[in-house]
Write an enzyme that holds these catalytic residues in place. Sequence first.
Site, PDB file in Angstrom:
ATOM      1  N   LYS A  14       0.433   1.316  -4.327  1.00 44.09           N
ATOM      2  CA  LYS A  14      -0.134   0.581  -3.191  1.00 44.09           C
ATOM      3  C   LYS A  14      -1.623   0.357  -3.389  1.00 44.09           C
ATOM      4  O   LYS A  14      -2.183  -0.626  -2.915  1.00 44.09           O
ATOM      5  CB  LYS A  14       0.160   1.276  -1.858  1.00 44.09           C
ATOM      6  CG  LYS A  14      -0.245   2.742  -1.783  1.00 44.09           C
ATOM      7  CD  LYS A  14      -1.561   2.999  -1.168  1.00 44.09           C
ATOM      8  CE  LYS A  14      -1.737   4.506  -0.997  1.00 44.09           C
ATOM      9  NZ  LYS A  14      -3.101   4.898  -0.819  1.00 44.09           N
ATOM     10  N   THR A  71      -3.325   0.261   3.460  1.00 43.68           N
ATOM     11  CA  THR A  71      -4.318   0.185   2.388  1.00 43.68           C
ATOM     12  C   THR A  71      -4.743  -1.251   2.087  1.00 43.68           C
ATOM     13  O   THR A  71      -5.870  -1.484   1.681  1.00 43.68           O
ATOM     14  CB  THR A  71      -3.765   0.865   1.119  1.00 43.68           C
ATOM     15  OG1 THR A  71      -3.379   2.195   1.465  1.00 43.68           O
ATOM     16  CG2 THR A  71      -4.798   0.942   0.021  1.00 43.68           C
TER      17      THR A  71
END
Length: 151
Positions: A14, A71
């Site tokens: 991620k 994120t």
Amino acid sequence: TIDVTGAELGGALKNVMAIACGAAIGAGLGDSARAALMTRGFAEMVRAAQEIGARPETLSGLSGFGDLVLTCTSDQSRNYCFGLSLGRNETFDTSVTVEGAAPASAVCDLADRTGLDLPITRAVMQLVTGQLRVAEAMDMLLARPLKEETC
């Protein structure tokens, strides 16, 4: 059973996608570009994780998809902020840890060995190493033929 591999890979990959999303936003491409990168990036994450033996459903949870959303959208994310600086062609504070750089390179090595198609990850690795500029990376990604996205 617990899928430690999937949880660890979700947490690492991620960050790669957050760099890509930050670069897109920093370059002024907008939220639709970010959404496309997140969607296609998630599919890349699942393909890479499966290749290493992780279960795809693990990445659909908080350690994969949940962390990806946070994120890729938070100004608190070091990886996203690093991508923003790339997209804006600004200098980034080298004392700040950017966790997505090393996994991008490692996953590209995996893709080279296995034939996995991971264009976003490859673009991020080339951005981080200075082999591509953001405009070139976005042109490369947008020039890909349309196809059904599979995990």
